[in-house]
Design an enzyme around this catalytic site. Structure first.
Site, PDB file in Angstrom:
ATOM      1  N   HIS A 189      12.117  50.726  21.704  1.00  0.00           N
ATOM      2  CA  HIS A 189      12.181  51.106  20.289  1.00  0.00           C
ATOM      3  C   HIS A 189      10.962  50.656  19.490  1.00  0.00           C
ATOM      4  CE1 HIS A 189      16.854  51.660  20.052  1.00  0.00           C
ATOM      5  NE2 HIS A 189      16.320  52.236  21.127  1.00  0.00           N
ATOM      6  N   ASN A 190      10.449  49.470  19.806  1.00  0.00           N
ATOM      7  CA  ASN A 190       9.406  48.865  18.955  1.00  0.00           C
ATOM      8  C   ASN A 190       8.028  48.905  19.582  1.00  0.00           C
ATOM      9  OD1 ASN A 190      11.992  46.588  18.829  1.00  0.00           O
ATOM     10  ND2 ASN A 190      11.525  47.829  17.044  1.00  0.00           N
TER      11      ASN A 190
ATOM     12  N   ASP B 100       1.233  26.906  23.516  1.00  0.00           N
ATOM     13  CA  ASP B 100       0.890  25.554  23.061  1.00  0.00           C
ATOM     14  C   ASP B 100       1.518  24.578  24.066  1.00  0.00           C
ATOM     15  OD1 ASP B 100       3.582  25.397  22.453  1.00  0.00           O
ATOM     16  OD2 ASP B 100       3.295  24.815  20.358  1.00  0.00           O
ATOM     17  N   HIS B 101       1.514  23.296  23.721  1.00  0.00           N
ATOM     18  CA  HIS B 101       2.080  22.294  24.629  1.00  0.00           C
ATOM     19  C   HIS B 101       3.589  22.477  24.804  1.00  0.00           C
ATOM     20  CE1 HIS B 101       1.895  20.925  20.475  1.00  0.00           C
ATOM     21  NE2 HIS B 101       2.986  20.209  20.694  1.00  0.00           N
TER      22      HIS B 101
ATOM     23  N   ARG C  66      11.407  25.566  25.047  1.00  0.00           N
ATOM     24  CA  ARG C  66      12.429  24.529  24.901  1.00  0.00           C
ATOM     25  C   ARG C  66      13.804  25.137  24.656  1.00  0.00           C
ATOM     26  NH1 ARG C  66       8.535  21.154  20.785  1.00  0.00           N
ATOM     27  NH2 ARG C  66       7.170  20.239  22.366  1.00  0.00           N
TER      28      ARG C  66
ATOM     29  N   CYS D 231       5.804  29.054  22.929  1.00  0.00           N
ATOM     30  CA  CYS D 231       5.724  27.749  22.259  1.00  0.00           C
ATOM     31  C   CYS D 231       7.090  27.104  22.427  1.00  0.00           C
ATOM     32  CB  CYS D 231       5.265  27.880  20.799  1.00  0.00           C
ATOM     33  SG  CYS D 231       6.427  28.660  19.672  1.00  0.00           S
ATOM     34  N   GLY D 232       7.373  26.035  21.705  1.00  0.00           N
ATOM     35  CA  GLY D 232       8.641  25.340  21.911  1.00  0.00           C
ATOM     36  C   GLY D 232       9.838  26.241  21.672  1.00  0.00           C
ATOM     37  N   THR D 233       9.823  26.918  20.531  1.00  0.00           N
ATOM     38  CA  THR D 233      10.936  27.810  20.174  1.00  0.00           C
ATOM     39  C   THR D 233      10.585  29.278  20.327  1.00  0.00           C
ATOM     40  OG1 THR D 233      10.162  27.852  17.897  1.00  0.00           O
ATOM     41  CG2 THR D 233      11.818  26.174  18.456  1.00  0.00           C
TER      42      THR D 233
ATOM     43  N   ARG E  62       8.823  55.114  12.829  1.00  0.00           N
ATOM     44  CA  ARG E  62       9.101  53.776  12.277  1.00  0.00           C
ATOM     45  C   ARG E  62       7.955  52.814  12.576  1.00  0.00           C
ATOM     46  NH1 ARG E  62      14.893  54.910  14.828  1.00  0.00           N
ATOM     47  NH2 ARG E  62      15.689  56.203  13.128  1.00  0.00           N
TER      48      ARG E  62
ATOM     49  N   GLY F  19       7.132  29.923  16.181  1.00  0.00           N
ATOM     50  CA  GLY F  19       5.806  29.741  15.593  1.00  0.00           C
ATOM     51  C   GLY F  19       4.808  30.778  16.079  1.00  0.00           C
TER      52      GLY F  19
ATOM     53  N   HIS G  73      11.264  56.696  16.694  1.00  0.00           N
ATOM     54  CA  HIS G  73      10.706  55.350  16.875  1.00  0.00           C
ATOM     55  C   HIS G  73       9.213  55.322  16.557  1.00  0.00           C
ATOM     56  CE1 HIS G  73      14.497  53.931  18.209  1.00  0.00           C
ATOM     57  NE2 HIS G  73      14.504  54.661  19.314  1.00  0.00           N
TER      58      HIS G  73
HETATM   59  C1  RB5 Z   1       5.325  22.045  18.723  1.00  0.00           C
HETATM   60  O1  RB5 Z   1       5.880  20.789  18.683  1.00  0.00           O
HETATM   61  C2  RB5 Z   1       6.338  23.074  18.242  1.00  0.00           C
HETATM   62  O2  RB5 Z   1       6.461  23.001  16.864  1.00  0.00           O
HETATM   63  C3  RB5 Z   1       5.914  24.461  18.673  1.00  0.00           C
HETATM   64  O3  RB5 Z   1       5.832  24.522  20.046  1.00  0.00           O
HETATM   65  C4  RB5 Z   1       6.829  25.600  18.281  1.00  0.00           C
HETATM   66  O4  RB5 Z   1       8.138  25.340  18.646  1.00  0.00           O
HETATM   67  C5  RB5 Z   1       6.699  26.082  16.897  1.00  0.00           C
HETATM   68  O5  RB5 Z   1       7.350  27.047  16.473  1.00  0.00           O
END
Ligand code: RB5
Length: 144
Positions: free
Chosen positions: A96-97, A7-8, A107, A63-65, A135, A68, A132
């Site tokens: 393992h997975n 994503d962005h 981010r 994604c950012g984190t 599982r 998601g 493995h």
């Molecule tokens: C987008 O702003 C942010 O929510 C997305 O990139 C992500 O971090 C979601 O988990």
């Protein structure tokens, strides 16, 4: 062939990873986005459905984190997505997975660490150990 999507929030990291892997000669296909604001489940779904269909061996989602895309990816049957913030986890996710998708937080991670995580993920094979495999089969049973 590896697929990548973001994503962005993960776009800048995705660009760095594409550059890194292209320089190393690793074939990689970008499934979007192009940097515009989008909803991460759409891109997680696009990449994961292509992997389940056999178009790509493995994928990388940013994604950012990374949270998601990992939550969304793991809703798709046949996908084992691993959110990794270190090389040890990336190594174990393969050994393992047998993770078929790597999730990264654009981010959260520095670019150099992210590149090492990607390299570790792509070069580590599944151990093939019976324990493995058993599982992983039980994970697949959860999808029924
Ligand atoms: C987008 O702003 C942010 O929510 C997305 O990139 C992500 O971090 C979601 O988990």
């Amino acid at each position: 062939m590896i697929a990548i999507a973001s994503d962005h929030g993960g776009y800048a990291l995705k660009q760095e990873i594409i550059k890194h892997l292209t320089e190393k000669g690793v074939p990689i296909e970008d499934l979007g986005c192009g940097g515009e604001r989008v909803d991460y489940p759409d891109y997680a779904e696009k990449l994961c459905r292509a992997i389940v269909a056999g178009q790509y061996e493995r994928g990388i989602l940013c994604c950012g984190t990374g949270i998601g895309v990992s939550i969304a990816a793991n809703k798709i049957h046949g996908i084992r997505a691993a959110l990794c913030g270190d090389c040890f986890s990336a190594e174990m996710s393969r050994q393992h997975n047998d993770a078929n998708v790597l999730c990264l937080g654009g981010r959260v991670l520095g670019t150099e660490l992210a590149k090492k995580i990607v390299d570790t993920y792509l070069t580590t094979p599944f151990s093939g150990a019976e324990s493995h495999s058993r599982r992983i089969a039980k994970i697949a049973d959860l999808e029924k």
